[in-house]
Write a protein that holds these residues in place. Sequence first.
Motif, PDB file in Angstrom:
ATOM      1  N   HIS A 427       0.843  -1.193   0.000  1.00 51.89           N
ATOM      2  CA  HIS A 427       0.000   0.000   0.000  1.00 51.89           C
ATOM      3  C   HIS A 427       0.874   1.237   0.000  1.00 51.89           C
ATOM      4  O   HIS A 427       1.928   1.274   0.627  1.00 51.89           O
ATOM      5  CB  HIS A 427      -0.927   0.018   1.213  1.00 51.89           C
ATOM      6  CG  HIS A 427      -2.123   0.898   1.013  1.00 51.89           C
ATOM      7  ND1 HIS A 427      -2.081   2.255   1.196  1.00 51.89           N
ATOM      8  CD2 HIS A 427      -3.382   0.606   0.604  1.00 51.89           C
ATOM      9  CE1 HIS A 427      -3.265   2.771   0.922  1.00 51.89           C
ATOM     10  NE2 HIS A 427      -4.074   1.801   0.560  1.00 51.89           N
ATOM     11  N   PHE A 428       0.389   2.257  -0.699  1.00 52.90           N
ATOM     12  CA  PHE A 428       1.181   3.482  -0.876  1.00 52.90           C
ATOM     13  C   PHE A 428       1.339   4.303   0.390  1.00 52.90           C
ATOM     14  O   PHE A 428       2.186   5.200   0.449  1.00 52.90           O
ATOM     15  CB  PHE A 428       0.553   4.358  -1.967  1.00 52.90           C
ATOM     16  CG  PHE A 428      -0.758   4.992  -1.573  1.00 52.90           C
ATOM     17  CD1 PHE A 428      -0.795   6.203  -0.900  1.00 52.90           C
ATOM     18  CD2 PHE A 428      -1.960   4.374  -1.875  1.00 52.90           C
ATOM     19  CE1 PHE A 428      -2.002   6.786  -0.521  1.00 52.90           C
ATOM     20  CE2 PHE A 428      -3.170   4.946  -1.516  1.00 52.90           C
ATOM     21  CZ  PHE A 428      -3.192   6.155  -0.837  1.00 52.90           C
ATOM     22  N   ALA A 429       0.523   4.041   1.425  1.00 55.52           N
ATOM     23  CA  ALA A 429       0.422   4.969   2.551  1.00 55.52           C
ATOM     24  C   ALA A 429       1.417   4.714   3.671  1.00 55.52           C
ATOM     25  O   ALA A 429       1.269   5.254   4.757  1.00 55.52           O
ATOM     26  CB  ALA A 429      -0.999   4.943   3.119  1.00 55.52           C
ATOM     27  N   CYS A 430       2.467   3.923   3.432  1.00 51.34           N
ATOM     28  CA  CYS A 430       3.392   3.589   4.514  1.00 51.34           C
ATOM     29  C   CYS A 430       4.555   4.564   4.651  1.00 51.34           C
ATOM     30  O   CYS A 430       5.300   4.491   5.630  1.00 51.34           O
ATOM     31  CB  CYS A 430       3.922   2.171   4.331  1.00 51.34           C
ATOM     32  SG  CYS A 430       2.638   0.903   4.490  1.00 51.34           S
ATOM     33  N   THR A 431       4.767   5.434   3.657  1.00 48.66           N
ATOM     34  CA  THR A 431       5.765   6.493   3.805  1.00 48.66           C
ATOM     35  C   THR A 431       5.168   7.790   3.267  1.00 48.66           C
ATOM     36  O   THR A 431       4.343   7.772   2.344  1.00 48.66           O
ATOM     37  CB  THR A 431       7.081   6.205   3.041  1.00 48.66           C
ATOM     38  OG1 THR A 431       6.887   6.423   1.645  1.00 48.66           O
ATOM     39  CG2 THR A 431       7.579   4.793   3.280  1.00 48.66           C
ATOM     40  N   LEU A 432       5.627   8.906   3.817  1.00 42.49           N
ATOM     41  CA  LEU A 432       5.108  10.199   3.377  1.00 42.49           C
ATOM     42  C   LEU A 432       5.510  10.494   1.931  1.00 42.49           C
ATOM     43  O   LEU A 432       4.742  11.111   1.180  1.00 42.49           O
ATOM     44  CB  LEU A 432       5.601  11.299   4.309  1.00 42.49           C
ATOM     45  CG  LEU A 432       5.113  11.200   5.760  1.00 42.49           C
ATOM     46  CD1 LEU A 432       5.746  12.299   6.613  1.00 42.49           C
ATOM     47  CD2 LEU A 432       3.597  11.261   5.849  1.00 42.49           C
ATOM     48  N   THR A 433       6.682  10.042   1.523  1.00 44.08           N
ATOM     49  CA  THR A 433       7.114  10.291   0.148  1.00 44.08           C
ATOM     50  C   THR A 433       6.307   9.462  -0.849  1.00 44.08           C
ATOM     51  O   THR A 433       5.964   9.948  -1.941  1.00 44.08           O
ATOM     52  CB  THR A 433       8.613  10.004  -0.008  1.00 44.08           C
ATOM     53  OG1 THR A 433       8.904   8.700   0.500  1.00 44.08           O
ATOM     54  CG2 THR A 433       9.439  11.022   0.752  1.00 44.08           C
ATOM     55  N   ASP A 434       5.979   8.216  -0.503  1.00 43.85           N
ATOM     56  CA  ASP A 434       5.145   7.396  -1.382  1.00 43.85           C
ATOM     57  C   ASP A 434       3.734   7.976  -1.484  1.00 43.85           C
ATOM     58  O   ASP A 434       3.117   7.947  -2.556  1.00 43.85           O
ATOM     59  CB  ASP A 434       5.075   5.959  -0.871  1.00 43.85           C
ATOM     60  CG  ASP A 434       6.330   5.153  -1.188  1.00 43.85           C
ATOM     61  OD1 ASP A 434       7.135   5.623  -2.021  1.00 43.85           O
ATOM     62  OD2 ASP A 434       6.502   4.063  -0.616  1.00 43.85           O
ATOM     63  N   ILE A 435       3.229   8.488  -0.373  1.00 43.96           N
ATOM     64  CA  ILE A 435       1.908   9.109  -0.398  1.00 43.96           C
ATOM     65  C   ILE A 435       1.899  10.285  -1.377  1.00 43.96           C
ATOM     66  O   ILE A 435       0.985  10.428  -2.200  1.00 43.96           O
ATOM     67  CB  ILE A 435       1.497   9.579   1.015  1.00 43.96           C
ATOM     68  CG1 ILE A 435       1.222   8.373   1.917  1.00 43.96           C
ATOM     69  CG2 ILE A 435       0.252  10.479   0.945  1.00 43.96           C
ATOM     70  CD1 ILE A 435       1.020   8.737   3.379  1.00 43.96           C
ATOM     71  N   ALA A 436       2.919  11.124  -1.304  1.00 41.60           N
ATOM     72  CA  ALA A 436       2.982  12.282  -2.199  1.00 41.60           C
ATOM     73  C   ALA A 436       3.050  11.846  -3.657  1.00 41.60           C
ATOM     74  O   ALA A 436       2.381  12.423  -4.528  1.00 41.60           O
ATOM     75  CB  ALA A 436       4.188  13.144  -1.837  1.00 41.60           C
ATOM     76  N   ALA A 437       3.861  10.823  -3.950  1.00 37.08           N
ATOM     77  CA  ALA A 437       3.979  10.337  -5.328  1.00 37.08           C
ATOM     78  C   ALA A 437       2.651   9.791  -5.830  1.00 37.08           C
ATOM     79  O   ALA A 437       2.264  10.019  -6.987  1.00 37.08           O
ATOM     80  CB  ALA A 437       5.062   9.264  -5.410  1.00 37.08           C
ATOM     81  N   TYR A 438       1.946   9.065  -4.973  1.00 39.21           N
ATOM     82  CA  TYR A 438       0.641   8.499  -5.349  1.00 39.21           C
ATOM     83  C   TYR A 438      -0.364   9.623  -5.624  1.00 39.21           C
ATOM     84  O   TYR A 438      -1.123   9.572  -6.601  1.00 39.21           O
ATOM     85  CB  TYR A 438       0.142   7.592  -4.230  1.00 39.21           C
ATOM     86  CG  TYR A 438      -1.147   6.865  -4.535  1.00 39.21           C
ATOM     87  CD1 TYR A 438      -1.127   5.613  -5.140  1.00 39.21           C
ATOM     88  CD2 TYR A 438      -2.382   7.412  -4.209  1.00 39.21           C
ATOM     89  CE1 TYR A 438      -2.314   4.929  -5.405  1.00 39.21           C
ATOM     90  CE2 TYR A 438      -3.565   6.741  -4.479  1.00 39.21           C
ATOM     91  CZ  TYR A 438      -3.520   5.498  -5.075  1.00 39.21           C
ATOM     92  OH  TYR A 438      -4.702   4.831  -5.340  1.00 39.21           O
ATOM     93  N   ILE A 439      -0.374  10.638  -4.774  1.00 44.58           N
ATOM     94  CA  ILE A 439      -1.292  11.763  -4.967  1.00 44.58           C
ATOM     95  C   ILE A 439      -1.011  12.458  -6.301  1.00 44.58           C
ATOM     96  O   ILE A 439      -1.937  12.813  -7.044  1.00 44.58           O
ATOM     97  CB  ILE A 439      -1.193  12.757  -3.794  1.00 44.58           C
ATOM     98  CG1 ILE A 439      -1.758  12.114  -2.515  1.00 44.58           C
ATOM     99  CG2 ILE A 439      -1.949  14.048  -4.111  1.00 44.58           C
ATOM    100  CD1 ILE A 439      -1.588  12.967  -1.264  1.00 44.58           C
TER     101      ILE A 439
END
Length: 537
Positions: A427-439
Amino acid sequence: MSSSHAEHPTPNGSEPRLDGLPPPAVLQLQAAARAIRDGAEPAARQALAGVLALVPEHPEALRLYGILHTRAQRHDEARVCLQRALAQWPDYALAHSDLAGVQHARGDMEAAFACWRRACALAPAAPMPWFNLGRNLQLHGDTTAAIEALQQAHMLAPDFLPALILLGDALVHAGRFDEADARYRAALALYPACGDAWRGLANMKTRPLSDADREQLSVAWRQPAITPTDRIAMGFALGKVCEDQGRYGEAFDALNRANSELRELRPWQAAAFHAHADALLVASRQLPSAIDLKLGHEVIFIVGLPRSGSTLFEQILAAHSHVEGASELSELEQVLGEESRRRQQSLLQWIGAADAADWQRFGQRYLTLTARWRRHKPRHTDKLPSNWLLTGVLGAMLPGARIIDARRDALEAGWSCYKQQFYRLPHFACTLTDIAAYIRDYERVMGVWQSAEPQRIRIQHYEALLAAPEDEIRALLAFCALPFEPSCLDYHRASRSVRTASAAQVRQPLRRDTARAGHYGALLDPLRFGLGLPKFG
């Protein structure tokens, strides 16, 4: 051979499922069961072949063969084996329950539930058939019936934690929060480090945990012997209670540790997802024009980021007399998966080869699979946030459907995702940087489709709803071609099952104090940087 085989041993201690087997066959059957458990298919096949050589068509050997095929997703072969077993022992509750699982996997829900209910009727004093029935009723959206079945399982096995937890979850979805709280706390009385119980209590977001809860949770969280899954769930719960109590540094530390451990299980690959999203966007823009532009007008898809108001928007629509709120459905994924299996190719491999007639067939298949949601009302919602990735596919498959893109302030939405445990990994939500990339991927893709087809896609801003509820609700209904109904303004009074982490929140009037990211200051700068926002302060 006896025709009645329930789940419990006979009074003299013998095991009914072993009836008719000589001692060597019993040993081979036990070896087969261990091999299936361990994922050793060749050894399991060899042992089962030995049993059937000694006792042809023995029902328990056939049942285990059915389980072996099921594990390998050979559902047609599994069904044949289980039906052969039931031809020998028609009243074998375990075989009926296993056959139900196979029918469910094949998409034949009516047959699946008939088998689960038959298993309960044949073994009414056994908890597992009731648990399996209740679990699948809950997954299927029949919360009231699920509660009844899970209550029966709990009554028969009071110390069986999975039944207690699922019963708590079902009660939450039904809005019966006091009863749910009692079930979760009963689970904690049995096992204080039960991560699912703490998860359930924390997810009732309008009911803050107490100081005593925080202290108990902190102690349990630090025990060295607990399982990683329990520790992860407790870390998210601890983050929630610390945030509620204004202990923001402690909240961030707990959430950071929980997400780090969750990511270790299966890391998200942001670059691979970015490439996949772009490839699907390019392929989807080349799909053929639909044959029937009205196909799918019964459906309102709600997509976007998790924790962005999608459940709230669904609750508003479901308060309308024409709309059934179906929550997060898997049927779209099922239809595309069926075609991938038929062609033995991934979606990206076959998408360009499907013609307009194929896409119409897929749309009709989806409508058939979801027809149960339109038995009482003519339209239904399908609120799976990640379906934004299939926006272009939906244009070819269900062109008459409307799509609501749930938008919330990106920083708040991203931080809210980081605080929520997701069970589908990676899931994308495990790091803040991955969350930003997904958004960024999500906003880019949806921007293309919304610009190209505004008539079928509406961006619904969460903050706009907070600022002017009636204006936004009227506009939302108009976009969906629904007449205005005052009941939509009182959406929180709607009586329905809500099967998401927002189940408690959407039963409350609108709150305007939902922003939390500002409390964490520079700790969220990696998310800000990824979103192109200035650093804190």
